[in-house]
Write a protein that holds these residues in place. Sequence first.
Motif, PDB file in Angstrom:
ATOM      1  N   ALA A 234      55.643  -9.669 -28.842  1.00  0.00           N
ATOM      2  CA  ALA A 234      54.630 -10.196 -27.929  1.00  0.00           C
ATOM      3  C   ALA A 234      55.239 -10.587 -26.592  1.00  0.00           C
ATOM      4  CB  ALA A 234      53.939 -11.408 -28.551  1.00  0.00           C
ATOM      5  N   SER A 235      55.946  -9.670 -25.967  1.00  0.00           N
ATOM      6  CA  SER A 235      56.646  -9.996 -24.726  1.00  0.00           C
ATOM      7  C   SER A 235      56.029  -9.284 -23.525  1.00  0.00           C
ATOM      8  CB  SER A 235      58.127  -9.609 -24.822  1.00  0.00           C
ATOM      9  OG  SER A 235      58.768 -10.324 -25.849  1.00  0.00           O
ATOM     10  N   LEU A 236      56.263  -9.867 -22.362  1.00  0.00           N
ATOM     11  CA  LEU A 236      56.041  -9.195 -21.084  1.00  0.00           C
ATOM     12  C   LEU A 236      57.407  -9.098 -20.428  1.00  0.00           C
ATOM     13  CD1 LEU A 236      54.130  -8.049 -18.892  1.00  0.00           C
ATOM     14  CD2 LEU A 236      54.040 -10.366 -17.934  1.00  0.00           C
ATOM     15  N   MET A 237      57.895  -7.871 -20.260  1.00  0.00           N
ATOM     16  CA  MET A 237      59.210  -7.664 -19.673  1.00  0.00           C
ATOM     17  C   MET A 237      59.084  -7.645 -18.148  1.00  0.00           C
ATOM     18  SD  MET A 237      60.928  -7.502 -22.433  1.00  0.00           S
ATOM     19  CE  MET A 237      62.543  -7.145 -21.742  1.00  0.00           C
ATOM     20  N   LEU A 238      59.781  -8.564 -17.493  1.00  0.00           N
ATOM     21  CA  LEU A 238      59.758  -8.685 -16.041  1.00  0.00           C
ATOM     22  C   LEU A 238      61.091  -8.191 -15.504  1.00  0.00           C
ATOM     23  CD1 LEU A 238      58.259 -12.108 -16.602  1.00  0.00           C
ATOM     24  CD2 LEU A 238      57.101 -10.509 -15.099  1.00  0.00           C
ATOM     25  N   GLY A 239      61.043  -7.055 -14.803  1.00  0.00           N
ATOM     26  CA  GLY A 239      62.257  -6.381 -14.378  1.00  0.00           C
ATOM     27  C   GLY A 239      62.760  -6.859 -13.019  1.00  0.00           C
ATOM     28  N   PHE A 240      64.086  -6.973 -12.916  1.00  0.00           N
ATOM     29  CA  PHE A 240      64.719  -7.423 -11.677  1.00  0.00           C
ATOM     30  C   PHE A 240      65.976  -6.603 -11.406  1.00  0.00           C
ATOM     31  CE2 PHE A 240      62.309 -11.029 -13.188  1.00  0.00           C
ATOM     32  CZ  PHE A 240      61.764 -11.570 -12.034  1.00  0.00           C
ATOM     33  N   VAL A 241      66.364  -6.575 -10.140  1.00  0.00           N
ATOM     34  CA  VAL A 241      67.678  -6.100  -9.739  1.00  0.00           C
ATOM     35  C   VAL A 241      68.497  -7.336  -9.409  1.00  0.00           C
ATOM     36  CG1 VAL A 241      69.012  -4.765  -8.079  1.00  0.00           C
ATOM     37  CG2 VAL A 241      66.806  -3.898  -8.909  1.00  0.00           C
ATOM     38  N   ALA A 242      69.613  -7.507 -10.095  1.00  0.00           N
ATOM     39  CA  ALA A 242      70.469  -8.680  -9.932  1.00  0.00           C
ATOM     40  C   ALA A 242      71.768  -8.254  -9.252  1.00  0.00           C
ATOM     41  CB  ALA A 242      70.758  -9.318 -11.289  1.00  0.00           C
ATOM     42  N   HIS A 243      72.105  -8.907  -8.159  1.00  0.00           N
ATOM     43  CA  HIS A 243      73.297  -8.556  -7.394  1.00  0.00           C
ATOM     44  C   HIS A 243      74.441  -9.490  -7.786  1.00  0.00           C
ATOM     45  CE1 HIS A 243      71.061  -5.728  -4.849  1.00  0.00           C
ATOM     46  NE2 HIS A 243      70.069  -6.597  -4.964  1.00  0.00           N
ATOM     47  N   ALA A 244      75.460  -8.920  -8.415  1.00  0.00           N
ATOM     48  CA  ALA A 244      76.567  -9.709  -8.937  1.00  0.00           C
ATOM     49  C   ALA A 244      77.493 -10.171  -7.822  1.00  0.00           C
ATOM     50  CB  ALA A 244      77.351  -8.899  -9.963  1.00  0.00           C
ATOM     51  N   GLU A 245      77.984 -11.409  -7.960  1.00  0.00           N
ATOM     52  CA  GLU A 245      78.970 -11.945  -7.030  1.00  0.00           C
ATOM     53  C   GLU A 245      80.376 -11.904  -7.612  1.00  0.00           C
ATOM     54  OE1 GLU A 245      77.450 -15.836  -6.166  1.00  0.00           O
ATOM     55  OE2 GLU A 245      76.098 -15.081  -4.590  1.00  0.00           O
TER      56      GLU A 245
END
Length: 301
Positions: A234-245
């Motif tokens: 029962a999930s809603l997957m919220l996609g992101f681009v994450a910029h690593a430091e």
Amino acid sequence: MDVTDELLPHVALSRHAHNRLGLQRTDEAWLEERWADPATRVLVVAGTRLRVLGGEVPLVPAAEAPDGTRVLLGETDGTTWFASIVAPEAAPGDPEEWVPLRGLLPALPGRPELAPLLFHAIGLAEWHHATRFCPRCATPLVSRAAGHELRCPRCDRAQFPRTDPAVIMAVRHGEELLLGRQPRWPADRWSTLAGFCEPGETLEDAVRREVDEEVGVRVGEVTYFGNQPWPLPASLMLGFVAHAETREIDVDGAEIEAARWFSREEFAAAVAAGEMQVPRGVSISSSLIADWYGGPLPGSD
């Protein structure tokens, strides 16, 4: 290379969304009329599984659907859709013909118009399976509103479907992408990182926390990519681009047993050689990887 919506599999879910006809869910006369219409089609769900015959999910007329919990899914192109949720032991045919939704995901791009209906049906079936008793008085619940409400006949408390927000992210550093694998996965399976949002937490902070906890990489900028319903359960997957430091990897050993950075050349070579399997089908994880890769993933038709 530019990546268009045609190359992002999860976009099919919104492009082919059905009208859910929420205002009709309590109109019993209308529901009976639609159910009696020979053009109406029904997805039969056994517990939380779907039947597959010849690589296809059967779409049966209402007159041929087995008795079960009747759920209104909605309408597409003039056709009304229902689901009938039956107990596994009441499922017609061979039990081996019934598979979980995850087993259908690779085939869904061939019938993208069905994906939203299947996700809707399985999501409600999972909810009905897990929510059978009133949390206040433990009385068995009764289905209402065409399967979208469960009500207690004793204390009149209503239950509604819930969705758990989860973040899924393509962690990038320069031109490289970070992929990981969970201990329970086959040895050659790799994917993007993901995790659930905690109470009182923003989505961006959930991305940063999950990446730090799972692989020890610090993330700075986080940008929204898209979302996808994921009824597993029962999930809603919220996609992101994450910029690593940072680049140093320190896996937690519990959620993630291995992780590494890939250049596009290394990624393509590993997939082409059969050394690595990545998400396919309508998965938003596949879209996140394709967006980074800049075109169809290696091995795509």
